[in-house]
Motif scaffolding. Structure first.
Motif, PDB file in Angstrom:
ATOM      1  N   ASP A  48      77.002  96.955  45.700  1.00  0.00           N
ATOM      2  CA  ASP A  48      76.046  97.374  46.720  1.00  0.00           C
ATOM      3  C   ASP A  48      76.275  96.658  48.045  1.00  0.00           C
ATOM      4  O   ASP A  48      76.110  97.245  49.120  1.00  0.00           O
ATOM      5  N   VAL A  49      76.703  95.397  47.998  1.00  0.00           N
ATOM      6  CA  VAL A  49      77.013  94.650  49.225  1.00  0.00           C
ATOM      7  C   VAL A  49      78.272  95.221  49.869  1.00  0.00           C
ATOM      8  O   VAL A  49      78.319  95.441  51.081  1.00  0.00           O
ATOM      9  N   GLU A  50      79.299  95.487  49.059  1.00  0.00           N
ATOM     10  CA  GLU A  50      80.533  96.072  49.581  1.00  0.00           C
ATOM     11  C   GLU A  50      80.261  97.430  50.233  1.00  0.00           C
ATOM     12  O   GLU A  50      80.720  97.704  51.346  1.00  0.00           O
ATOM     13  N   LYS A  51      79.492  98.262  49.574  1.00  0.00           N
ATOM     14  CA  LYS A  51      79.174  99.592  50.107  1.00  0.00           C
ATOM     15  C   LYS A  51      78.435  99.487  51.444  1.00  0.00           C
ATOM     16  O   LYS A  51      78.757 100.189  52.402  1.00  0.00           O
ATOM     17  N   ALA A  52      77.454  98.604  51.513  1.00  0.00           N
ATOM     18  CA  ALA A  52      76.686  98.427  52.747  1.00  0.00           C
ATOM     19  C   ALA A  52      77.566  97.888  53.875  1.00  0.00           C
ATOM     20  O   ALA A  52      77.451  98.326  55.024  1.00  0.00           O
ATOM     21  N   ALA A  53      78.457  96.963  53.555  1.00  0.00           N
ATOM     22  CA  ALA A  53      79.346  96.398  54.576  1.00  0.00           C
ATOM     23  C   ALA A  53      80.273  97.475  55.140  1.00  0.00           C
ATOM     24  O   ALA A  53      80.426  97.599  56.361  1.00  0.00           O
ATOM     25  N   TYR A  54      80.878  98.257  54.262  1.00  0.00           N
ATOM     26  CA  TYR A  54      81.812  99.268  54.746  1.00  0.00           C
ATOM     27  C   TYR A  54      81.096 100.440  55.416  1.00  0.00           C
ATOM     28  O   TYR A  54      81.698 101.166  56.201  1.00  0.00           O
ATOM     29  N   ALA A  55      79.795 100.605  55.168  1.00  0.00           N
ATOM     30  CA  ALA A  55      79.026 101.642  55.861  1.00  0.00           C
ATOM     31  C   ALA A  55      78.856 101.315  57.343  1.00  0.00           C
ATOM     32  O   ALA A  55      78.824 102.213  58.184  1.00  0.00           O
ATOM     33  N   ILE A  56      78.766 100.028  57.692  1.00  0.00           N
ATOM     34  CA  ILE A  56      78.606  99.641  59.098  1.00  0.00           C
ATOM     35  C   ILE A  56      79.952  99.491  59.810  1.00  0.00           C
ATOM     36  O   ILE A  56      80.018  99.425  61.033  1.00  0.00           O
ATOM     37  N   LEU A  57      81.024  99.489  59.059  1.00  0.00           N
ATOM     38  CA  LEU A  57      82.352  99.252  59.635  1.00  0.00           C
ATOM     39  C   LEU A  57      82.693 100.168  60.815  1.00  0.00           C
ATOM     40  O   LEU A  57      83.228  99.680  61.818  1.00  0.00           O
ATOM     41  N   PRO A  58      82.416 101.479  60.775  1.00  0.00           N
ATOM     42  CA  PRO A  58      82.777 102.308  61.931  1.00  0.00           C
ATOM     43  C   PRO A  58      82.192 101.817  63.261  1.00  0.00           C
ATOM     44  O   PRO A  58      82.814 101.977  64.304  1.00  0.00           O
ATOM     45  N   GLU A  59      81.023 101.190  63.215  1.00  0.00           N
ATOM     46  CA  GLU A  59      80.393 100.661  64.434  1.00  0.00           C
ATOM     47  C   GLU A  59      81.153  99.471  65.010  1.00  0.00           C
ATOM     48  O   GLU A  59      80.960  99.109  66.176  1.00  0.00           O
ATOM     49  N   LEU A  60      81.993  98.834  64.212  1.00  0.00           N
ATOM     50  CA  LEU A  60      82.686  97.614  64.622  1.00  0.00           C
ATOM     51  C   LEU A  60      84.107  97.874  65.120  1.00  0.00           C
ATOM     52  O   LEU A  60      84.781  96.940  65.551  1.00  0.00           O
ATOM     53  N   LEU A  61      84.557  99.109  65.061  1.00  0.00           N
ATOM     54  CA  LEU A  61      85.942  99.430  65.395  1.00  0.00           C
ATOM     55  C   LEU A  61      86.093  99.860  66.843  1.00  0.00           C
ATOM     56  O   LEU A  61      85.263 100.605  67.363  1.00  0.00           O
ATOM     57  N   PRO A  62      87.169  99.417  67.511  1.00  0.00           N
ATOM     58  CA  PRO A  62      87.383  99.794  68.906  1.00  0.00           C
ATOM     59  C   PRO A  62      87.916 101.224  69.024  1.00  0.00           C
ATOM     60  O   PRO A  62      88.411 101.813  68.057  1.00  0.00           O
ATOM     61  N   GLU A  63      87.823 101.745  70.222  1.00  0.00           N
ATOM     62  CA  GLU A  63      88.388 103.062  70.523  1.00  0.00           C
ATOM     63  C   GLU A  63      89.910 102.973  70.488  1.00  0.00           C
ATOM     64  O   GLU A  63      90.480 101.923  70.811  1.00  0.00           O
TER      65      GLU A  63
END
Length: 171
Positions: A48-63
């Motif tokens: 559940d922690v891994e899933k939640a972390a990777y769910a926010i990942l797109p917000e952390l990526l540059p253009e």
């Protein structure tokens, strides 16, 4: 980033390396993501922690900027309620773009102790001693496979990860 006010800042007898695992790369938002997980728990990061972390990942990526769209992440489960996702994305040919998210750690601005409730803190921290070992390896792998050869080899870079073990096994 696992410091809390309850823990002393000094004292070598309390330090112990953590376990480092290397899950296979994934693709998120058009970027290839190399992954490192850090935890003291031999069972690894809870799903559940891994899933939640990777769910926010797109917000952390540059253009995209023309550099091959590659990122490496360190997902760290602290010894308390904290969970941390550090993202390091290659941009401008040879520069690391950094962004992070944290959960369950009020000291860094999290609203609660839930290790699945990730937020993006406004702290200028790039990682704790357990999260830093992949940075040196990834720097050297980027040079070895992408900058030094006459023809860059993205697949070789993606296949070149720090081996699993502990965070201190880097001699």
């Amino acid at each position: 980033m696992a410091f809390t006010e309850k823990q002393p800042v000094t004292g070598k007898q309390r330090f112990k390396e953590k376990l480092l695992t290397v899950p296979p790369p994934i693709e998120v938002a058009g970027r290839r993501i190399k992954r490192y997980h850090v935890t003291a728990d031999p069972a690894g990061i809870a799903p559940d922690v891994e899933k939640a972390a990777y769910a926010i990942l797109p917000e952390l990526l540059p253009e995209p900027d023309g550099t091959p769209p590659v990122t490496f992440v360190v997902l760290h489960r602290g010894g308390d309620d904290g969970a941390y996702l550090n993202t390091y994305s290659w941009v401008w040919d040879n520069v690391l773009h950094y962004a992070n998210a944290a959960a369950g750690q009020p000291v860094v601005g999290c609203p609660d102790h839930d290790p699945t409730h990730f937020i993006t803190p406004e702290l200028p921290w790039i990682g704790c001693v357990f999260e830093l070992p992949p940075i040196l390896h990834e720097r050297d792998a980027w040079v070895r496979h992408m900058l030094a050869p006459e023809v860059p080899d993205l697949e070789a870079y993606l296949a070149d990860s720090l081996p699993a073990g502990t965070t201190g096994d880097r001699s």
